[in-house]
Enzyme design. Structure first.
Site: not given
Ligand code: UD1
Length: 424
Positions: A22-23, A97, A121, A126-129, A311, A333, A403
């Site tokens: 999926k990912n 997301r 969620c 789960r910020p995207v900063d 996961d 995580i 999903r």
């Molecule tokens: C991806 C996977 C998800 C998996 C996760 C961790 C996909 C579609 N999803 O999610 O299945 O559980 O990796 O292996 O591939 N974070 C920040 N700022 C950011 C981005 C992330 O603080 O800009 C934090 C997140 O809140 C979290 C940690 O970093 O606590 C790891 O998140 P991330 O590896 O980015 O997970 P996803 O890409 O959302």
């Protein structure tokens, strides 16, 4: 409304075909936006997430062959010859997301992208900063207004050195995709090493991208001006494979996971052995067998790859709920990824939560109950618990499971489980 109903207590015997990841599919689909040539992809799993992502791509003007017959299509053919729209609106992004993954490629290809902020969620903020700061380092101008990310790089992106403050799978994917069409070299330091990122990288390389260091924490990308057409097969879903291996652990029996690969599951296989599951590797499968009546407890911490994946945390917790001893599960995580614990407790599990720790004291038996799925992996952990529980378990809100698990009810029925979907 649909529920999954399970009459527990039957061991599993049979074969399960592991679906495409999926990912990996989601990021590969997003990167189709980078090329104006035809891209053919095999192995996309039939999930609501992948269906939705294809719809999202269609909304940008991408031609998608196979979408109208989604369930029966083996090979999806995508053509992003023309991008007619570069806005991902809230009503689409809120459904999934992972839509944030279109930000990098839309920006790199068209110089402009407007993507709704995904918001938090059930498993965390789960910020995207990190995504945004890194794209700024590649020269994008980014601002946020009324819940939307506006990103602009009208003269194109420029390679740069990016050091992630923490490992992020999504940010690595977004930056990798954007850097492929940026001018010059991009260095990504502290990159995520997940096999799904390597799969994305191999896909991009098959279109002519220049990438080195995949699978390590330093990825180098030499920008190119164009990407060519390609045919690609998505890797298999290691999380789905891990989930079925844990299903054997909790229910007992022996199942062959066709397509499962040892190299993707190495760390996880050690854990399975410790808790009392044997495995045999064949040419194109791994056979899992629970080798005694009781399971050993284990302490586990979730970590970025190659550590134990978050996961699979919920599924392991369900298994540890009937182990012989006490296990401590540390979730490193996501900050709120224990939503399955209260549901497992309703089934008789003894679990105490303390910040990011779950202390699981094994009990002899779980008991069937009415429970509620709260997110994708939480819902499958309840299926696992239901397989081993005494009596009937009904799982509500199963749209979460659709999903990420293709044909899970059929796959488990095929292994002898007493499981069905019911409409209420
Ligand atoms: C991806 C996977 C998800 C998996 C996760 C961790 C996909 C579609 N999803 O999610 O299945 O559980 O990796 O292996 O591939 N974070 C920040 N700022 C950011 C981005 C992330 O603080 O800009 C934090 C997140 O809140 C979290 C940690 O970093 O606590 C790891 O998140 P991330 O590896 O980015 O997970 P996803 O890409 O959302």
């Amino acid at each position: 409304m649909e529920k999954i109903s399970i009459e527990g207590g039957k061991p599993l015997f049979g074969k399960v075909e592991i679906s495409g990841s999926k990912n990996s599919s989601l990021s590969i689909l997003a990167s189709c936006l980078l090329s104006d040539k035809q891209v053919s992809i095999l192995g996309i799993p039939k999930l609501t997430d992948t269906f939705f992502f294809l719809e999202l791509l269609s909304s940008f003007g991408v031609e998608v062959k196979g979408l109208d017959n989604f369930k029966n299509t083996k090979k999806f053919i995508l053509n992003a010859k023309k991008i007619t729209n570069n806005k991902a609106p809230y009503n689409l992004v809120k459904k999934m997301r992972a839509s944030i993954l279109v930000l990098g490629p839309l920006l790199a290809r068209t110089g402009k992208a407007i993507v709704s902020l995904p918001g938090g969620c059930s498993i965390g903020l789960r910020p995207v900063d990190i995504h945004l700061k890194s794209l700024e380092k590649l020269g994008a101008r980014i601002f946020i207004e009324k819940g939307y990310i506006y990103a602009e790089a009208l003269k194109g992106l420029k390679g740069n050195k990016i050091v992630f403050p923490k490992v992020s799978v999504g940010a690595t994917i977004n930056v990798l995709m954007a850097a492929v069409l940026a001018k010059g070299t991009t260095e990504i330091h502290n990159a995520a090493k997940e096999p799904e990122i390597e799969d994305l990288g191999l896909f991009l390389k098959s279109m002519g991208a220049k990438i080195e260091g995949l699978g390590t924490n330093k990825i180098l990308v030499e920008g190119v001006t164009k990407l060519e057409k390609t045919n690609y097969k998505v890797m298999l879903d290691r999380i789905e494979a891990g989930t079925y291996a844990l299903a054997v652990a909790i229910a007992g029996g022996e199942i062959e996971l066709v397509g499962a690969e040892k190299k993707l599951l190495t760390f996880f296989l050690n854990i399975l052995e410790t808790i009392g599951v044997e495995y045999f590797v064949t040419e194109n499968s791994i056979i899992f067998k629970r080798n005694s009546n009781s399971l050993n407890s284990i302490d586990v911490t979730t970590e970025p790859y190659p550590g134990f994946p978050t996961d699979l945390q919920a599924q392991l917790m369900a298994v540890m709920a009937i182990s012989n001893g006490t296990s401590v599960i540390t979730e490193n995580i996501f900050e709120n990824r224990f939503m399955h614990a209260p549901e497992l407790i309703r089934m008789g599990a003894k679990i105490k939560l303390k910040n990011n720790l779950a202390i699981v004291e094994g009990v002899k038996k779980l008991k069937g109950a009415e429970v509620m799925a709260t997110d994708l992996r939480a819902s499958v952990s309840l299926v696992l618990a239901g397989l081993a529980a005494q009596g009937k378990t009904n799982i509500n809100r199963i749209y979460h499971i659709d999903r990420g698990y293709q044909d899970i009810v059929k796959k488990l029925q095929f292994c002898g489980a007493n499981i069905k979907r019911i409409t209420v």
